[in-house]
Scaffold this active site. Structure first.
Site, PDB file in Angstrom:
ATOM      1  N   SER A 190     -33.547 138.155 -51.302  1.00  0.00           N
ATOM      2  CA  SER A 190     -33.577 138.775 -49.974  1.00  0.00           C
ATOM      3  C   SER A 190     -34.959 139.364 -49.673  1.00  0.00           C
ATOM      4  O   SER A 190     -35.950 138.648 -49.685  1.00  0.00           O
ATOM      5  CB  SER A 190     -32.463 139.821 -49.885  1.00  0.00           C
ATOM      6  OG  SER A 190     -32.294 140.273 -48.565  1.00  0.00           O
ATOM      7  N   ASP A 236     -25.680 131.837 -44.766  1.00  0.00           N
ATOM      8  CA  ASP A 236     -26.382 133.130 -44.764  1.00  0.00           C
ATOM      9  C   ASP A 236     -26.430 133.691 -43.347  1.00  0.00           C
ATOM     10  O   ASP A 236     -27.023 133.097 -42.447  1.00  0.00           O
ATOM     11  CB  ASP A 236     -27.801 132.931 -45.299  1.00  0.00           C
ATOM     12  CG  ASP A 236     -28.496 134.247 -45.652  1.00  0.00           C
ATOM     13  OD1 ASP A 236     -28.143 135.292 -45.073  1.00  0.00           O
ATOM     14  OD2 ASP A 236     -29.409 134.206 -46.504  1.00  0.00           O
ATOM     15  N   HIS A 268     -25.617 134.774 -48.241  1.00  0.00           N
ATOM     16  CA  HIS A 268     -26.833 135.514 -48.561  1.00  0.00           C
ATOM     17  C   HIS A 268     -26.764 136.114 -49.963  1.00  0.00           C
ATOM     18  O   HIS A 268     -27.795 136.271 -50.628  1.00  0.00           O
ATOM     19  CB  HIS A 268     -27.022 136.636 -47.528  1.00  0.00           C
ATOM     20  CG  HIS A 268     -28.278 137.419 -47.708  1.00  0.00           C
ATOM     21  ND1 HIS A 268     -29.525 136.895 -47.461  1.00  0.00           N
ATOM     22  CD2 HIS A 268     -28.492 138.715 -48.114  1.00  0.00           C
ATOM     23  CE1 HIS A 268     -30.451 137.811 -47.692  1.00  0.00           C
ATOM     24  NE2 HIS A 268     -29.852 138.910 -48.100  1.00  0.00           N
TER      25      HIS A 268
END
Length: 321
Positions: A190, A236, A268
């Site tokens: 991320s 995601d 994600h």
């Protein structure tokens, strides 16, 4: 010359002498059994010397090669050929990042290893990426999963922290003697993935970068010279591939060794738990570019095809670095 490729789902028997005869020697003489035995012994000795020389020649070609020849089974396995030890690095004894855990091959018989530092994502701690530590280390790397200074740090800060952790690992850590400081890489999830791009931008000497479902406001990375594998996820919704992973990939120099792996039926947060596809291609990428181990090229080129776990794979093949 590298060629850009794009895969998408919407896209000898032995000859025999007559019985009782023997082949003639030069001058028309027929060999005796003793002469044949001596000739065969000489051939065997020569072949044996050739076999003995081969491993040494291979090692001379690539002194960084570690571990046995890889197979699909070996790189998909939860653990590789090396037993792994770990050591905790306290936040209190480091500067520039929040401490972490170092995973490393227990044996020193093979000498030093390449190393990779991994950052968690926004609000995450090292526990969210901990599975990658022993998984990658058991394949022959020193792996440092870190905590950040605060869980809210942005990608540029996480990039600086990845580099601070690399410096600690190679210069001051208790395992620095096991690390080859010329063979280093970064990974992150991320905002940590966005941070790995920042780190590679700041330190061109890095050998590999692997952003996992990365997030960053900067979408184009023409400055990067580090071989980069970007991993996105089709489901995601936090860092959608259309606005993050895909433009990050297309924004890299077209001449760079680069790849884009989009996970199928993933989110994600898929990098936060054990994932065979992430591990398989991460191991292959790190081996290929940190260790310059071309035995792993077979898993990256030809480009992997779409499957139950791969939505899409793009990349440059063959690799040139």
């Amino acid at each position: 010359m590298q060629q850009q490729q794009h895969q998408h789902p919407h896209q000898h028997p032995h000859s025999a002498h007559p019985r009782g005869s023997r082949p003639a020697l030069p001058g028309g003489r027929r060999p005796t059994a003793r002469r044949l035995t001596a000739v065969l012994a000489a051939i065997a000795a020569t072949a044996g010397l050739g076999c003995l020389a081969a491993p040494g020649a291979q090692a001379a070609d690539n002194p960084y090669e570690r571990g046995p020849a890889p197979t699909n089974t070996s790189i998909e396995a939860p653990r590789g050929p090396y037993a792994v030890s770990e050591t905790t690095v306290s936040r209190a004894v480091v500067t520039g990042f929040g401490g972490g855990t170092v995973y490393y091959p227990t044996s020193t018989a093979d000498g030093t290893f390449g190393a990779v530092v991994i950052s968690p994502g926004y609000t995450g701690t090292q526990s969210s990426i901990a599975w990658l530590g022993p998984r990658l280390a058991s394949q022959g790397f020193v792996v440092f999963t870190i905590d950040t200074l605060t869980t809210l740090d942005q990608p540029d800060s996480r990039g600086r922290q990845l580099l601070a952790a690399l410096d600690h690992l190679t210069e001051r850590s208790t395992v620095r003697g096991r690390v080859d400081s010329s063979r280093l890489g970064v990974m992150g999830h991320s905002m940590g993935g966005g941070g790995s791009l920042e780190a590679a931008k700041s330190r061109p000497g890095l050998q590999a970068a692997i952003p996992l479902t990365p997030w960053n406001l900067d979408k184009s990375w023409p400055e990067l010279s580090t071989p980069t594998l970007i991993v996105g996820a089709d489901g995601d919704t936090v860092a959608p591939v259309a606005s993050h992973a895909e433009p990050f990939y297309t924004g890299l120099p077209s001449s760079l060794d680069r790849a884009y792996l989009e996970l199928n039926n993933a989110t994600h947060f898929s990098p936060n738990s054990s994932n065979t596809t992430i591990a398989k291609y991460s191991v292959s990428w790190l081996k290929r570019f940190i260790d310059n181990d071309t035995r792993y090229e077979q898993f990256l080129c030809p480009l992997p095809r779409p499957s139950l776990t791969i939505e899409e794979y793009r990349g440059n093949c063959p690799h040139g670095s």
